[in-house]
Design a protein around this motif. Sequence first.
Motif, PDB file in Angstrom:
ATOM      1  N   ALA A 100      47.653  -3.507 -38.996  1.00  0.00           N
ATOM      2  CA  ALA A 100      47.080  -4.603 -39.240  1.00  0.00           C
ATOM      3  C   ALA A 100      45.536  -4.382 -39.719  1.00  0.00           C
ATOM      4  O   ALA A 100      44.890  -4.748 -40.464  1.00  0.00           O
ATOM      5  CB  ALA A 100      47.243  -5.784 -38.351  1.00  0.00           C
ATOM      6  N   GLY A 101      44.979  -3.471 -38.682  1.00  0.00           N
ATOM      7  CA  GLY A 101      43.374  -3.148 -38.784  1.00  0.00           C
ATOM      8  C   GLY A 101      43.265  -2.578 -40.352  1.00  0.00           C
ATOM      9  O   GLY A 101      42.292  -2.891 -40.911  1.00  0.00           O
ATOM     10  N   ASN A 102      44.095  -1.646 -40.646  1.00  0.00           N
ATOM     11  CA  ASN A 102      44.102  -1.093 -42.116  1.00  0.00           C
ATOM     12  C   ASN A 102      44.325  -2.104 -43.111  1.00  0.00           C
ATOM     13  O   ASN A 102      43.506  -1.940 -44.219  1.00  0.00           O
ATOM     14  CB  ASN A 102      44.718   0.129 -42.364  1.00  0.00           C
ATOM     15  N   ILE A 103      45.053  -2.936 -43.106  1.00  0.00           N
ATOM     16  CA  ILE A 103      45.409  -4.012 -44.009  1.00  0.00           C
ATOM     17  C   ILE A 103      44.495  -5.043 -44.203  1.00  0.00           C
ATOM     18  O   ILE A 103      43.876  -5.262 -45.348  1.00  0.00           O
ATOM     19  CB  ILE A 103      46.800  -4.369 -43.920  1.00  0.00           C
ATOM     20  N   PHE A 104      43.864  -5.510 -43.013  1.00  0.00           N
ATOM     21  CA  PHE A 104      42.902  -6.559 -42.894  1.00  0.00           C
ATOM     22  C   PHE A 104      41.594  -6.186 -42.845  1.00  0.00           C
ATOM     23  O   PHE A 104      40.467  -7.083 -42.837  1.00  0.00           O
ATOM     24  CB  PHE A 104      43.407  -7.655 -41.851  1.00  0.00           C
ATOM     25  N   LYS A 105      41.227  -4.667 -42.698  1.00  0.00           N
ATOM     26  CA  LYS A 105      39.954  -4.420 -42.642  1.00  0.00           C
ATOM     27  C   LYS A 105      39.378  -4.784 -41.380  1.00  0.00           C
ATOM     28  O   LYS A 105      38.236  -5.343 -41.398  1.00  0.00           O
ATOM     29  CB  LYS A 105      39.095  -4.526 -43.901  1.00  0.00           C
ATOM     30  N   ILE A 106      40.047  -4.646 -40.020  1.00  0.00           N
ATOM     31  CA  ILE A 106      39.423  -5.188 -38.853  1.00  0.00           C
ATOM     32  C   ILE A 106      39.249  -3.933 -37.838  1.00  0.00           C
ATOM     33  O   ILE A 106      40.138  -3.116 -37.979  1.00  0.00           O
ATOM     34  CB  ILE A 106      40.439  -6.094 -38.355  1.00  0.00           C
ATOM     35  N   ARG A 107      38.246  -4.043 -37.220  1.00  0.00           N
ATOM     36  CA  ARG A 107      37.972  -3.066 -36.433  1.00  0.00           C
ATOM     37  C   ARG A 107      38.954  -2.868 -35.246  1.00  0.00           C
ATOM     38  O   ARG A 107      39.438  -4.011 -34.739  1.00  0.00           O
ATOM     39  CB  ARG A 107      36.601  -3.232 -35.655  1.00  0.00           C
ATOM     40  N   ILE A 108      39.340  -1.646 -34.820  1.00  0.00           N
ATOM     41  CA  ILE A 108      40.372  -1.521 -33.755  1.00  0.00           C
ATOM     42  C   ILE A 108      40.114  -0.598 -32.718  1.00  0.00           C
ATOM     43  O   ILE A 108      39.240   0.440 -33.203  1.00  0.00           O
ATOM     44  CB  ILE A 108      41.626  -1.105 -34.676  1.00  0.00           C
ATOM     45  N   CYS A 109      40.636  -0.564 -31.604  1.00  0.00           N
ATOM     46  CA  CYS A 109      40.565   0.441 -30.451  1.00  0.00           C
ATOM     47  C   CYS A 109      41.408   0.386 -29.639  1.00  0.00           C
ATOM     48  O   CYS A 109      42.631  -0.651 -29.706  1.00  0.00           O
ATOM     49  CB  CYS A 109      39.374   0.043 -29.742  1.00  0.00           C
ATOM     50  N   LEU A 110      41.814   1.410 -28.803  1.00  0.00           N
ATOM     51  CA  LEU A 110      42.826   1.307 -27.974  1.00  0.00           C
ATOM     52  C   LEU A 110      42.762   1.760 -26.438  1.00  0.00           C
ATOM     53  O   LEU A 110      41.707   2.631 -26.453  1.00  0.00           O
ATOM     54  CB  LEU A 110      43.894   2.663 -28.250  1.00  0.00           C
ATOM     55  N   THR A 111      43.329   1.199 -25.490  1.00  0.00           N
ATOM     56  CA  THR A 111      43.057   1.582 -24.134  1.00  0.00           C
ATOM     57  C   THR A 111      44.259   2.173 -23.619  1.00  0.00           C
ATOM     58  O   THR A 111      45.369   1.799 -23.982  1.00  0.00           O
ATOM     59  CB  THR A 111      42.910   0.242 -23.312  1.00  0.00           C
ATOM     60  N   LYS A 112      44.081   3.396 -22.995  1.00  0.00           N
ATOM     61  CA  LYS A 112      45.168   4.069 -22.348  1.00  0.00           C
ATOM     62  C   LYS A 112      44.742   3.642 -20.788  1.00  0.00           C
ATOM     63  O   LYS A 112      44.049   4.242 -20.323  1.00  0.00           O
ATOM     64  CB  LYS A 112      45.180   5.724 -22.745  1.00  0.00           C
ATOM     65  N   CYS A 113      45.728   3.034 -20.187  1.00  0.00           N
ATOM     66  CA  CYS A 113      45.921   2.671 -18.836  1.00  0.00           C
ATOM     67  C   CYS A 113      46.119   3.682 -17.840  1.00  0.00           C
ATOM     68  O   CYS A 113      46.877   3.573 -17.100  1.00  0.00           O
ATOM     69  CB  CYS A 113      46.711   1.341 -18.460  1.00  0.00           C
ATOM     70  N   LEU A 127      38.844   5.238 -28.446  1.00  0.00           N
ATOM     71  CA  LEU A 127      39.964   5.347 -27.388  1.00  0.00           C
ATOM     72  C   LEU A 127      39.075   5.023 -26.038  1.00  0.00           C
ATOM     73  O   LEU A 127      38.335   6.039 -25.592  1.00  0.00           O
ATOM     74  CB  LEU A 127      40.526   6.719 -27.352  1.00  0.00           C
ATOM     75  N   ILE A 128      39.627   4.177 -25.220  1.00  0.00           N
ATOM     76  CA  ILE A 128      39.268   3.996 -23.899  1.00  0.00           C
ATOM     77  C   ILE A 128      39.921   4.411 -22.492  1.00  0.00           C
ATOM     78  O   ILE A 128      41.292   4.205 -22.855  1.00  0.00           O
ATOM     79  CB  ILE A 128      38.986   2.277 -23.580  1.00  0.00           C
ATOM     80  N   GLN A 145      39.091  15.354 -31.879  1.00  0.00           N
ATOM     81  CA  GLN A 145      37.565  16.021 -31.531  1.00  0.00           C
ATOM     82  C   GLN A 145      36.597  15.283 -32.346  1.00  0.00           C
ATOM     83  O   GLN A 145      35.510  15.173 -31.884  1.00  0.00           O
ATOM     84  CB  GLN A 145      37.750  17.528 -32.540  1.00  0.00           C
ATOM     85  N   ASP A 146      37.019  14.246 -33.256  1.00  0.00           N
ATOM     86  CA  ASP A 146      36.076  13.185 -33.958  1.00  0.00           C
ATOM     87  C   ASP A 146      36.327  11.846 -33.404  1.00  0.00           C
ATOM     88  O   ASP A 146      35.588  10.786 -33.851  1.00  0.00           O
ATOM     89  CB  ASP A 146      36.248  13.440 -35.408  1.00  0.00           C
ATOM     90  N   SER A 147      37.146  11.512 -32.414  1.00  0.00           N
ATOM     91  CA  SER A 147      37.355  10.521 -31.626  1.00  0.00           C
ATOM     92  C   SER A 147      36.100   9.937 -30.672  1.00  0.00           C
ATOM     93  O   SER A 147      35.322  10.892 -30.357  1.00  0.00           O
ATOM     94  CB  SER A 147      38.440  10.438 -30.954  1.00  0.00           C
ATOM     95  N   ASN A 148      36.192   8.607 -30.754  1.00  0.00           N
ATOM     96  CA  ASN A 148      34.820   8.076 -29.567  1.00  0.00           C
ATOM     97  C   ASN A 148      35.761   7.807 -28.147  1.00  0.00           C
ATOM     98  O   ASN A 148      36.443   7.053 -28.411  1.00  0.00           O
ATOM     99  CB  ASN A 148      34.224   7.035 -30.128  1.00  0.00           C
ATOM    100  N   LEU A 149      35.618   8.785 -27.450  1.00  0.00           N
ATOM    101  CA  LEU A 149      36.266   8.821 -26.174  1.00  0.00           C
ATOM    102  C   LEU A 149      35.332   8.229 -25.263  1.00  0.00           C
ATOM    103  O   LEU A 149      34.260   8.638 -24.836  1.00  0.00           O
ATOM    104  CB  LEU A 149      36.664   9.988 -25.570  1.00  0.00           C
ATOM    105  N   HIS A 150      35.786   7.068 -24.295  1.00  0.00           N
ATOM    106  CA  HIS A 150      35.066   6.260 -23.209  1.00  0.00           C
ATOM    107  C   HIS A 150      35.694   6.205 -22.040  1.00  0.00           C
ATOM    108  O   HIS A 150      36.995   5.994 -21.984  1.00  0.00           O
ATOM    109  CB  HIS A 150      34.809   4.826 -24.073  1.00  0.00           C
ATOM    110  N   LEU A 151      35.075   6.702 -20.981  1.00  0.00           N
ATOM    111  CA  LEU A 151      35.729   6.539 -19.729  1.00  0.00           C
ATOM    112  C   LEU A 151      35.278   5.319 -19.213  1.00  0.00           C
ATOM    113  O   LEU A 151      34.001   5.083 -18.834  1.00  0.00           O
ATOM    114  CB  LEU A 151      35.302   7.721 -18.938  1.00  0.00           C
ATOM    115  N   LEU A 152      36.162   4.538 -18.918  1.00  0.00           N
ATOM    116  CA  LEU A 152      35.891   3.319 -18.344  1.00  0.00           C
ATOM    117  C   LEU A 152      36.971   2.872 -17.318  1.00  0.00           C
ATOM    118  O   LEU A 152      38.125   2.256 -17.597  1.00  0.00           O
ATOM    119  CB  LEU A 152      35.980   1.799 -19.417  1.00  0.00           C
ATOM    120  N   PRO A 153      36.954   3.340 -15.980  1.00  0.00           N
ATOM    121  CA  PRO A 153      37.868   3.075 -15.052  1.00  0.00           C
ATOM    122  C   PRO A 153      38.254   1.873 -14.839  1.00  0.00           C
ATOM    123  O   PRO A 153      37.394   0.642 -15.117  1.00  0.00           O
ATOM    124  CB  PRO A 153      37.187   3.468 -13.826  1.00  0.00           C
ATOM    125  N   ASN A 154      39.578   1.503 -14.663  1.00  0.00           N
ATOM    126  CA  ASN A 154      40.091   0.196 -14.384  1.00  0.00           C
ATOM    127  C   ASN A 154      39.089  -0.519 -13.515  1.00  0.00           C
ATOM    128  O   ASN A 154      38.524  -0.237 -12.215  1.00  0.00           O
ATOM    129  CB  ASN A 154      41.360   0.277 -13.530  1.00  0.00           C
TER     130      ASN A 154
END
Length: 386
Positions: A100-113, A127-128, A145-154
């Motif tokens: 949906a992000g690519n089709i509708f040009k919406i910003r996306i992000c993902l959290t790995k819990c 990636l959070i 290597q070109d991803s924005n990685l964010h450490l944000l503990p639960n």
Amino acid sequence: MKIAFIVASINSKSNGLGGHYYSLLETANQISKKHEVIIINVGNQAAKALERTNIKTFRVIYNGLALHKTYTHIKYIINSERPDVLHAFDVLAFFWARLAGNIFKIRICLTKCGGANQVYFPYAKNLILFSTENLAFFKSKRKFQDSNLHLLPNRINQFTDDDLVIDKILNAVGHYRNGFKFLRITRIGKYYRKSSLQLIQLVKQLSDDGIHCCAIFVGTVEDEIYLEELKTIGSENIFFFTTDDFTQNAKKIINCADSVLGTGRSFMEAAAKGKILLSPNNNSRIPVLIQQDNFEQAFYYNFSERIQFPKYNEENNYQAIKHAIQDKNREEEIKKFSNSVFERFFDAEKILTKYDQIYKQLIDKPPKKISDFLLHALFLMRSYFK
């Protein structure tokens, strides 16, 4: 800004009551203090954890694969709600955010819990991560290597108790309500078998040493075989509460116990209540008492089943647990440590500022990575047939 959270519940063994659903709710509640928020639940069964939220929730639930119906439904929601960000809370939901992000040009992000590092993980530009373990893994991979990685503990918020349910538990354990009570909030199945056995072994050993104590297990049953095994190995002071009135939002009953064997979110919720904190230990018969000198090791793995403490001495650990039970001054010291851990690392009041910064950095057109997207689609489809 309008944020659409997307979370999947596909053949969920926990019936949508796993910790990451509650992590999503806490995040969404905090962000809703400043931004408009909606939740999209996608899959083949509705997540029970989302039933009582006040946040506007859309259920995109269809039997079977139903890829076209699912996409059409999500498309309708996006056209009507017009979100600025699609924030996925698991890799299966992230497939729909990517599409949906690519089709509708919406910003996306993902959290790995948290959780173990997987053999396949889809490419994500943003990636959070909840754990230092995961952060170190993704930093080491060329793919990210070109991803924005964010450490944000639960993070969690302070919460109220459900005294009626707590009373039900205390009445059920009988005379053990006056003893020392251990609590384990967990899904009862293969993955959490070892830590459950560790707690049963600890209670057996303490009982043999004359300490009046019991273990209380609260959680959904993934496999009856493991529930029967735990009941067989346990004795009269091991109790199980597996129905919805106990398992739904189970943090509400933490104050029924003196000490909590926690993993991931349940560890943090126990810290919020100032409990004596125990963690699984991959190379031990009993759980580990978490103190100042071993907290960082447990924190690295997000208090998971995979923790190994390299300088661990089982007898010293057992004696430390006994000391905490028998010495009120030591018990109070450890509880103060638990409260300090919550305030420093897990208090959700600080979450909004951090997410604001992340959302502002998102780009409108992340790389499409076609081959990875196709692999991601196969990964999603396979989840329906497990």
